[in-house]
Design a protein around this motif. Structure first.
Motif, PDB file in Angstrom:
ATOM      1  N   LEU A   1       5.970   0.523  21.002  1.00 44.04           N
ATOM      2  CA  LEU A   1       5.085   0.008  19.952  1.00 44.04           C
ATOM      3  C   LEU A   1       5.776   0.070  18.599  1.00 44.04           C
ATOM      4  N   THR A   2       5.908  -1.100  17.938  1.00 43.22           N
ATOM      5  CA  THR A   2       6.385  -1.151  16.558  1.00 43.22           C
ATOM      6  C   THR A   2       5.163  -1.223  15.664  1.00 43.22           C
ATOM      7  N   GLN A   3       5.051  -0.283  14.730  1.00 38.11           N
ATOM      8  CA  GLN A   3       3.912  -0.328  13.813  1.00 38.11           C
ATOM      9  C   GLN A   3       4.318  -1.121  12.579  1.00 38.11           C
ATOM     10  N   ALA A   4       3.728  -2.291  12.405  1.00 40.31           N
ATOM     11  CA  ALA A   4       4.046  -3.133  11.245  1.00 40.31           C
ATOM     12  C   ALA A   4       2.928  -4.148  11.057  1.00 40.31           C
ATOM     13  N   ASP A   5       2.809  -4.609   9.811  1.00 43.03           N
ATOM     14  CA  ASP A   5       1.826  -5.654   9.545  1.00 43.03           C
ATOM     15  C   ASP A   5       2.306  -6.977  10.148  1.00 43.03           C
ATOM     16  N   PHE A   6       1.351  -7.843  10.481  1.00 47.65           N
ATOM     17  CA  PHE A   6       1.723  -9.117  11.105  1.00 47.65           C
ATOM     18  C   PHE A   6       2.455 -10.051  10.138  1.00 47.65           C
ATOM     19  N   ASP A   7       2.364  -9.767   8.835  1.00 49.34           N
ATOM     20  CA  ASP A   7       3.090 -10.646   7.899  1.00 49.34           C
ATOM     21  C   ASP A   7       4.393 -10.009   7.410  1.00 49.34           C
ATOM     22  N   ASP A   8       4.838  -8.950   8.076  1.00 52.67           N
ATOM     23  CA  ASP A   8       6.085  -8.277   7.706  1.00 52.67           C
ATOM     24  C   ASP A   8       7.250  -8.988   8.422  1.00 52.67           C
ATOM     25  N   LEU A   9       7.884  -9.929   7.726  1.00 52.84           N
ATOM     26  CA  LEU A   9       8.894 -10.770   8.387  1.00 52.84           C
ATOM     27  C   LEU A   9      10.144  -9.971   8.763  1.00 52.84           C
ATOM     28  N   THR A  10      10.437  -8.919   7.999  1.00 54.10           N
ATOM     29  CA  THR A  10      11.606  -8.081   8.342  1.00 54.10           C
ATOM     30  C   THR A  10      11.340  -7.366   9.664  1.00 54.10           C
ATOM     31  N   ALA A  11      10.131  -6.816   9.790  1.00 53.51           N
ATOM     32  CA  ALA A  11       9.771  -6.146  11.050  1.00 53.51           C
ATOM     33  C   ALA A  11       9.818  -7.156  12.195  1.00 53.51           C
ATOM     34  N   MET A  12       9.395  -8.375  11.905  1.00 51.13           N
ATOM     35  CA  MET A  12       9.365  -9.439  12.920  1.00 51.13           C
ATOM     36  C   MET A  12      10.789  -9.720  13.435  1.00 51.13           C
ATOM     37  N   GLN A  13      11.751  -9.730  12.491  1.00 51.21           N
ATOM     38  CA  GLN A  13      13.144  -9.990  12.893  1.00 51.21           C
ATOM     39  C   GLN A  13      13.681  -8.856  13.768  1.00 51.21           C
ATOM     40  N   GLY A  14      13.358  -7.614  13.395  1.00 47.38           N
ATOM     41  CA  GLY A  14      13.787  -6.461  14.194  1.00 47.38           C
ATOM     42  C   GLY A  14      13.167  -6.513  15.587  1.00 47.38           C
ATOM     43  N   PHE A  15      11.886  -6.878  15.639  1.00 41.46           N
ATOM     44  CA  PHE A  15      11.139  -6.984  16.897  1.00 41.46           C
ATOM     45  C   PHE A  15      11.809  -8.010  17.819  1.00 41.46           C
ATOM     46  N   ALA A  16      12.218  -9.129  17.210  1.00 44.81           N
ATOM     47  CA  ALA A  16      12.818 -10.222  17.996  1.00 44.81           C
ATOM     48  C   ALA A  16      14.097  -9.774  18.700  1.00 44.81           C
ATOM     49  N   ARG A  17      14.802  -8.812  18.127  1.00 39.36           N
ATOM     50  CA  ARG A  17      16.075  -8.379  18.725  1.00 39.36           C
ATOM     51  C   ARG A  17      15.887  -7.659  20.057  1.00 39.36           C
TER      52      ARG A  17
ATOM     53  N   ASP B   1      16.093 -16.967  39.779  1.00 44.47           N
ATOM     54  CA  ASP B   1      15.391 -15.918  39.045  1.00 44.47           C
ATOM     55  C   ASP B   1      16.222 -15.378  37.885  1.00 44.47           C
ATOM     56  N   LYS B   2      17.520 -15.755  37.856  1.00 43.00           N
ATOM     57  CA  LYS B   2      18.448 -15.149  36.891  1.00 43.00           C
ATOM     58  C   LYS B   2      18.007 -15.351  35.445  1.00 43.00           C
ATOM     59  N   ALA B   3      17.482 -16.554  35.166  1.00 44.44           N
ATOM     60  CA  ALA B   3      17.169 -16.867  33.770  1.00 44.44           C
ATOM     61  C   ALA B   3      15.808 -16.341  33.337  1.00 44.44           C
ATOM     62  N   VAL B   4      15.074 -15.701  34.255  1.00 41.04           N
ATOM     63  CA  VAL B   4      13.725 -15.258  33.908  1.00 41.04           C
ATOM     64  C   VAL B   4      13.792 -14.108  32.906  1.00 41.04           C
ATOM     65  N   PRO B   5      13.114 -14.250  31.755  1.00 37.24           N
ATOM     66  CA  PRO B   5      13.147 -13.166  30.764  1.00 37.24           C
ATOM     67  C   PRO B   5      12.531 -11.896  31.331  1.00 37.24           C
ATOM     68  N   GLN B   6      13.050 -10.768  30.924  1.00 42.26           N
ATOM     69  CA  GLN B   6      12.530  -9.494  31.435  1.00 42.26           C
ATOM     70  C   GLN B   6      11.729  -8.740  30.391  1.00 42.26           C
ATOM     71  N   ARG B   7      12.063  -8.961  29.111  1.00 44.16           N
ATOM     72  CA  ARG B   7      11.414  -8.164  28.061  1.00 44.16           C
ATOM     73  C   ARG B   7      10.421  -9.041  27.299  1.00 44.16           C
ATOM     74  N   ILE B   8       9.161  -8.699  27.426  1.00 42.28           N
ATOM     75  CA  ILE B   8       8.096  -9.491  26.806  1.00 42.28           C
ATOM     76  C   ILE B   8       7.689  -8.823  25.496  1.00 42.28           C
ATOM     77  N   GLY B   9       7.654  -9.583  24.418  1.00 42.26           N
ATOM     78  CA  GLY B   9       7.182  -9.069  23.135  1.00 42.26           C
ATOM     79  C   GLY B   9       5.788  -9.609  22.861  1.00 42.26           C
ATOM     80  N   VAL B  10       4.856  -8.726  22.533  1.00 46.39           N
ATOM     81  CA  VAL B  10       3.477  -9.163  22.293  1.00 46.39           C
ATOM     82  C   VAL B  10       3.094  -8.825  20.848  1.00 46.39           C
ATOM     83  N   LEU B  11       2.701  -9.840  20.086  1.00 43.63           N
ATOM     84  CA  LEU B  11       2.147  -9.598  18.750  1.00 43.63           C
ATOM     85  C   LEU B  11       0.707  -9.166  18.950  1.00 43.63           C
TER      86      LEU B  11
END
Ligand code: AMP
Length: 379
Positions: A52-68, A5-15
């Protein structure tokens, strides 16, 4: 936590932070997941169940922050730009695969893929000009259905052409977009198959769902009424698509049924409205199995646990107390502001057997009034 179970991701990001994301989180919190959503709306209804991150779906900078902040990414909305999906997929596991998302965003690409995989679809033609439209209608005959290739859903971005005068009107309304025209299918029923595929390729299917649409929008869904042979042929078609994409997660295929044969209307690379009954009527819900698949956990059983039937609440909610006074009714509200035609919630009627289900659903339809009795009789 054991070793596996160790490798199972815990934080799910949903677009997307709509009701599908919200129900995903409601299913995932008890499993130990946490949720981050990205949505252009600051009041997206999934926000109560995670960050909740408020950003447009084509905002690549927001996308990078979200990924972190997340371990694995998914989406509840299939019109996320492929460039944003690719940005996330370059940084962390992203399921379902971007190529499935892309294929399902364009009705022409989607239908061409079906043909390539030998999966039946209604006859269709691409339409890029008035001349194309006239030629296609000449060949397909009337009635037929003109649809935008992109961004159409729930009957939006489409027009049924019944008589020659309809062509010009529909062209004026839709002609600015890339279009497809397809034969009108005089179907006996509409149905959908929900499938889930894990990272190891294990695949499970819920029972086919019989769906009743009104003005292109789903009103009622009932699983488990079709013969095993039809289930088997739907599963065969789904298997081809899932393997083609090396798919991970839940996929929904919407079919027309005519003279015992299935043809595909469209594919949703995500959990789906016609699978909401699984929250109350299946061993494992579509939301839970989607999360299990994308995080590498074992899939749960997709068997029906009891007969069920879903009613969709559009535009306004019925009186909750009156609905809940009936036996066997499960209420699901999405926390969205009422607006004409907007999906605000649903209820599932559950019962011990088919006779009881039909009696309970009939009683609910009578209480609701309006057109519900008629819709239920057509399901
Ligand atoms: P769609 O947005 O393509 O899923 O269409 C919404 C609904 O419109 C479907 O569920 C059908 O009830 C109806 N519809 C769409 N395309 C066709 C077609 N080619 N023939 C008959 N009905 C259709």
């Amino acid at each position: 936590m054991n070793g596996s179970d160790k490798a199972v991701p815990q934080r799910i990001g949903v677009l997307g932070g709509g009701q599908l994301a919200r129900m995903m989180a409601l299913a995932g919190l008890p499993l130990g997941f946490s949720f981050d959503f990205l949505d252009p709306a600051g009041d997206a209804c999934a926000g109560v169940a995670g960050a909740l991150t408020q950003a447009d779906f084509d905002d690549l900078t927001a996308m990078q922050g979200f990924a972190r902040h997340i371990d694995v990414a998914t989406f509840d909305f299939e019109n996320v730009p492929a460039s944003s999906a690719l940005e996330l997929a370059g940084q962390l596991p992203f399921y379902p695969p971007v190529k499935a998302l892309e294929s399902c965003q364009d009705r022409l690409v989607e239908k061409q893929l079906m043909r390539q995989l030998d999966i039946a679809v209604p006859p269709f033609h691409a339409v890029n000009s008035r001349t194309d439209l006239l030629a296609a209608v000449e060949e397909l005959g009337l009635p037929c259905v003109l649809k935008t290739r992109r961004l159409g859903y729930d009957g939006k971005g489409q027009a049924i052409l019944r008589q020659p005068e309809d062509l010009e009107r529909a062209w004026q309304r839709l002609g600015d977009a890339a279009l497809i025209v397809e034969a009108f299918v005089p179907f006996e029923a509409e149905c959908s198959l929900l499938a889930v595929r894990g990272q190891d390729g294990e695949t499970r299917y819920w029972p086919l769902v019989r769906n009743l649409h009104h003005d292109g929008v789903l009103m009622l869904s009932r699983p488990g009424t079709f013969a095993p042979a039809l289930q088997a042929s739907a599963e065969q078609l789904a298997q081809r698509l899932l393997q083609h994409f090396d798919y991970v997660g839940v996929m929904t295929i919407e079919f027309f049924l005519r003279e015992g044969q299935l043809s595909v209307n469209e594919i949703a690379p995500r959990v789906h409205n016609s699978g909401h009954w699984t929250l109350d009527g299946a061993e494992t819900s579509q939301f839970e199995n989607h999360l299990r698949a994308i995080s590498g956990l074992p899939l749960g059983s997709t068997a029906m646990s009891r007969p069920s039937l879903m009613f969709n609440w559009l535009g306004e909610l019925p009186d909750r107390a009156r609905v809940l006074a009936l036996p066997g009714v499960r209420w699901h509200e999405y926390g969205k502001a009422p607006r004409p035609g907007r999906k605000l919630g649903h209820a599932t009627v559950v019962a011990a057997d088919t006779a009881e289900l039909e009696q309970r659903a009939g009683e609910l339809a009578r209480q609701l009034g309006g057109a519900w009795d008629g819709w239920l009789s057509r399901l």
